[in-house]
Design an enzyme around this catalytic site. Structure first.
Site, PDB file in Angstrom:
ATOM      1  N   ALA A   1       4.731  10.445  -0.118  1.00  0.00           N
ATOM      2  CA  ALA A   1       5.263   9.153   0.213  1.00  0.00           C
ATOM      3  C   ALA A   1       5.422   8.540  -1.398  1.00  0.00           C
ATOM      4  CB  ALA A   1       4.431   8.238   0.956  1.00  0.00           C
TER       5      ALA A   1
ATOM      6  N   GLY B   1       2.868  12.895   2.527  1.00  0.00           N
ATOM      7  CA  GLY B   1       3.907  12.849   3.471  1.00  0.00           C
ATOM      8  C   GLY B   1       4.626  14.185   3.533  1.00  0.00           C
TER       9      GLY B   1
ATOM     10  N   GLU C   1       2.648  16.229   5.745  1.00  0.00           N
ATOM     11  CA  GLU C   1       2.962  15.748   7.022  1.00  0.00           C
ATOM     12  C   GLU C   1       4.469  15.931   7.624  1.00  0.00           C
ATOM     13  OE1 GLU C   1       1.716  11.961   5.328  1.00  0.00           O
ATOM     14  OE2 GLU C   1       0.247  11.615   6.843  1.00  0.00           O
TER      15      GLU C   1
ATOM     16  N   GLU D   1      -4.322  11.721   0.014  1.00  0.00           N
ATOM     17  CA  GLU D   1      -4.332  10.148   0.061  1.00  0.00           C
ATOM     18  C   GLU D   1      -5.683   9.437  -0.321  1.00  0.00           C
ATOM     19  OE1 GLU D   1      -3.002  12.494   2.190  1.00  0.00           O
ATOM     20  OE2 GLU D   1      -0.964  11.283   2.624  1.00  0.00           O
TER      21      GLU D   1
HETATM   22  N1  CAA Z   1       5.601   9.094  -5.672  1.00  0.00           N
HETATM   23  C1  CAA Z   1       6.452   8.817  -6.638  1.00  0.00           C
HETATM   24  N2  CAA Z   1       6.741   9.399  -7.767  1.00  0.00           N
HETATM   25  C2  CAA Z   1       6.198  10.638  -7.739  1.00  0.00           C
HETATM   26  C3  CAA Z   1       5.340  11.094  -6.765  1.00  0.00           C
HETATM   27  C4  CAA Z   1       4.969  10.709  -5.429  1.00  0.00           C
HETATM   28  N3  CAA Z   1       4.476  10.904  -4.550  1.00  0.00           N
HETATM   29  N4  CAA Z   1       5.013  12.454  -7.065  1.00  0.00           N
HETATM   30  C5  CAA Z   1       5.471  12.786  -8.171  1.00  0.00           C
HETATM   31  N5  CAA Z   1       6.351  11.536  -8.541  1.00  0.00           N
HETATM   32  C6  CAA Z   1       7.042  11.496  -9.803  1.00  0.00           C
HETATM   33  C7  CAA Z   1       6.061  11.339 -11.131  1.00  0.00           C
HETATM   34  O1  CAA Z   1       5.744   9.830 -11.275  1.00  0.00           O
HETATM   35  C8  CAA Z   1       6.790  11.637 -12.452  1.00  0.00           C
HETATM   36  O2  CAA Z   1       7.774  10.758 -12.447  1.00  0.00           O
HETATM   37  P1  CAA Z   1       8.161  10.383 -14.077  1.00  0.00           P
HETATM   38  O3  CAA Z   1       9.052  11.515 -14.677  1.00  0.00           O
HETATM   39  O4  CAA Z   1       9.019   9.064 -14.077  1.00  0.00           O
HETATM   40  O5  CAA Z   1       6.793  10.066 -14.755  1.00  0.00           O
HETATM   41  C9  CAA Z   1       7.746  12.792 -11.612  1.00  0.00           C
HETATM   42  O6  CAA Z   1       7.836  12.625 -10.222  1.00  0.00           O
HETATM   43  C10 CAA Z   1       7.225  14.235 -12.199  1.00  0.00           C
HETATM   44  O7  CAA Z   1       5.672  14.344 -11.487  1.00  0.00           O
HETATM   45  P2  CAA Z   1       4.838  14.663 -12.691  1.00  0.00           P
HETATM   46  O8  CAA Z   1       4.974  14.317 -14.019  1.00  0.00           O
HETATM   47  O9  CAA Z   1       3.537  14.095 -11.984  1.00  0.00           O
HETATM   48  O10 CAA Z   1       4.718  16.056 -12.448  1.00  0.00           O
HETATM   49  P3  CAA Z   1       3.398  17.233 -12.554  1.00  0.00           P
HETATM   50  O11 CAA Z   1       3.869  18.551 -12.570  1.00  0.00           O
HETATM   51  O12 CAA Z   1       2.605  16.663 -13.918  1.00  0.00           O
HETATM   52  O13 CAA Z   1       2.330  17.080 -11.265  1.00  0.00           O
HETATM   53  C11 CAA Z   1       2.062  16.601  -9.047  1.00  0.00           C
HETATM   54  C12 CAA Z   1       2.899  17.363 -10.012  1.00  0.00           C
HETATM   55  C13 CAA Z   1       0.455  17.373  -8.939  1.00  0.00           C
HETATM   56  C14 CAA Z   1       2.694  16.930  -7.565  1.00  0.00           C
HETATM   57  C15 CAA Z   1       1.902  15.216  -9.413  1.00  0.00           C
HETATM   58  O14 CAA Z   1       3.224  14.437  -9.292  1.00  0.00           O
HETATM   59  C16 CAA Z   1       1.213  14.349  -8.288  1.00  0.00           C
HETATM   60  O15 CAA Z   1      -0.106  14.514  -7.861  1.00  0.00           O
HETATM   61  N6  CAA Z   1       2.085  13.653  -7.298  1.00  0.00           N
HETATM   62  C17 CAA Z   1       1.348  12.508  -6.352  1.00  0.00           C
HETATM   63  C18 CAA Z   1       0.913  13.603  -5.176  1.00  0.00           C
HETATM   64  C19 CAA Z   1       0.338  12.764  -4.243  1.00  0.00           C
HETATM   65  O16 CAA Z   1      -0.640  12.089  -4.185  1.00  0.00           O
HETATM   66  N7  CAA Z   1       0.850  12.618  -2.924  1.00  0.00           N
HETATM   67  C20 CAA Z   1       0.557  11.441  -1.840  1.00  0.00           C
HETATM   68  C21 CAA Z   1       1.044  10.325  -1.744  1.00  0.00           C
HETATM   69  S1  CAA Z   1       0.487   9.145  -0.681  1.00  0.00           S
HETATM   70  C22 CAA Z   1       1.382   9.714   0.768  1.00  0.00           C
HETATM   71  O17 CAA Z   1       1.893  10.661   1.008  1.00  0.00           O
HETATM   72  C23 CAA Z   1       0.671   8.640   1.932  1.00  0.00           C
HETATM   73  C24 CAA Z   1       1.071   9.365   3.335  1.00  0.00           C
HETATM   74  O18 CAA Z   1       0.341   9.733   4.038  1.00  0.00           O
HETATM   75  C25 CAA Z   1       2.491   9.110   3.565  1.00  0.00           C
END
Ligand code: CAA
Length: 258
Positions: free
Chosen positions: A64, A109, A112, A132
């Site tokens: 998400a 998400g 999911e 999460e």
């Molecule tokens: N939401 C919003 N933006 C996201 C995102 C997310 N879930 N995942 C990645 N992005 C964005 C980053 O902010 C970044 O944007 P900018 O270039 O503007 O800074 C861009 O995508 C590229 O990401 P990274 O620079 O972080 O890329 P990376 O290769 O260094 O890392 C990753 C990749 C490990 C996937 C890392 O992006 C990450 O940890 N993302 C979040 C993953 C996460 O926690 N997902 C769960 C979300 S909560 C959820 O889903 C709740 C639910 O049950 C529904």
């Protein structure tokens, strides 16, 4: 649509989550667009298989959208979860077979969404996880429910409570991924499987999906009865007549999906 692409090739539809700059993270607009596409496809009797994938080579869906979520209040958080749950349930229950082609990160998400699909094919670089708790929340797009049903309660708790990512091999080992392919092979192999599904009796395929999905939520005796009802219904189809006739005549069946 801005964030969801739809490509139709004969009886196969390909849906691509298209926000590569945010690793295809699901904001509410993307969820709504996905819901619209799924509703449209559900009504389209020409389409028999749906493939869901992510744009780019890095992510299926990285979860998400955290930027959008950070300022939500409790009511808004609940509303977001219900929106996604409804869209994912629509995917799970649509009559078509839905295959997730997981081409990279499938986190939160994203994992999911993949779990709402009938089958998950993963690229070798795919990473799955429910991170999460690292954000101070729990999975809210039905992950606490679908993950234990797919991989068992103990492994699901380890993944959700630990919050770590797992690679494609580990996802395959715990039955979260059905197959692993090199990234460049992922879509061709997924389409190959979709073509195979098309060569089967597509009504039977759809009944089988329904029998498994609905039966899993019933007590066993009701589920057996339900299966028998759908088995019986197969004998009302032309595909059953053609399938068995073709077997007896030692030729390939030509199903019409009716
Ligand atoms: N939401 C919003 N933006 C996201 C995102 C997310 N879930 N995942 C990645 N992005 C964005 C980053 O902010 C970044 O944007 P900018 O270039 O503007 O800074 C861009 O995508 C590229 O990401 P990274 O620079 O972080 O890329 P990376 O290769 O260094 O890392 C990753 C990749 C490990 C996937 C890392 O992006 C990450 O940890 N993302 C979040 C993953 C996460 O926690 N997902 C769960 C979300 S909560 C959820 O889903 C709740 C639910 O049950 C529904």
């Amino acid at each position: 649509m801005e964030n969801v692409l739809l490509k139709v090739d004969g009886k196969i539809a390909e849906v691509t989550i298209n926000r590569p700059k945010a690793l295809n993270a699901l904001n509410s607009q993307t969820l709504r667009e996905l819901g619209e596409v799924i509703n449209k496809l559900t009504e389209d009797e020409e389409i028999k298989v749906v493939i869901i994938t992510g744009a780019g080579e890095k992510a299926f869906v990285a979860g998400a959208d955290i930027t959008e979520m950070q300022s939500l209040n409790a009511i808004e958080g609940r509303k977001l979860a219900r929106l996604a749950q409804k869209v994912f349930s629509a995917i799970e229950t649509m009559p078509q077979i839905v295959i997730a082609a997981v081409n990279g990160y499938a986190l939160g998400g994203g994992c999911e969404l993949a779990m709402a699909c009938d089958i998950r094919f993963a690229s070798a670089n795919a990473k799955f996880g429910q991170p999460e708790v690292t954000l101070g929340i729990i999975p809210g797009f039905a992950g606490t429910q679908r993950l234990p049903r797919l991989v068992g309660r103990g492994v699901a708790k380890e993944l959700i409570i630990g919050g770590d990512m797992i690679n494609a091999e580990e996802a395959y080992r715990i039955n979260l991924a059905n197959k692993i392919y090199n990234l460049e092979e992922l879509l061709p192999k997924t389409r190959e499987f979709a073509e195979k599904v098309l060569s089967r009796g597509t009504l039977a395929v759809s009944f089988a999906k329904t029998a498994i999905n609905n039966g899993m939520n019933m007590d066993t005796e009701s589920a057996y009865n339900y299966e028998a009802d759908l088995f019986g219904l197969c004998f009302a189809t032309e595909d059953q007549k053609e399938g068995m006739k073709a077997f007896i005549e030692k030729r390939k069946a030509e199903f019409k999906g009716c």
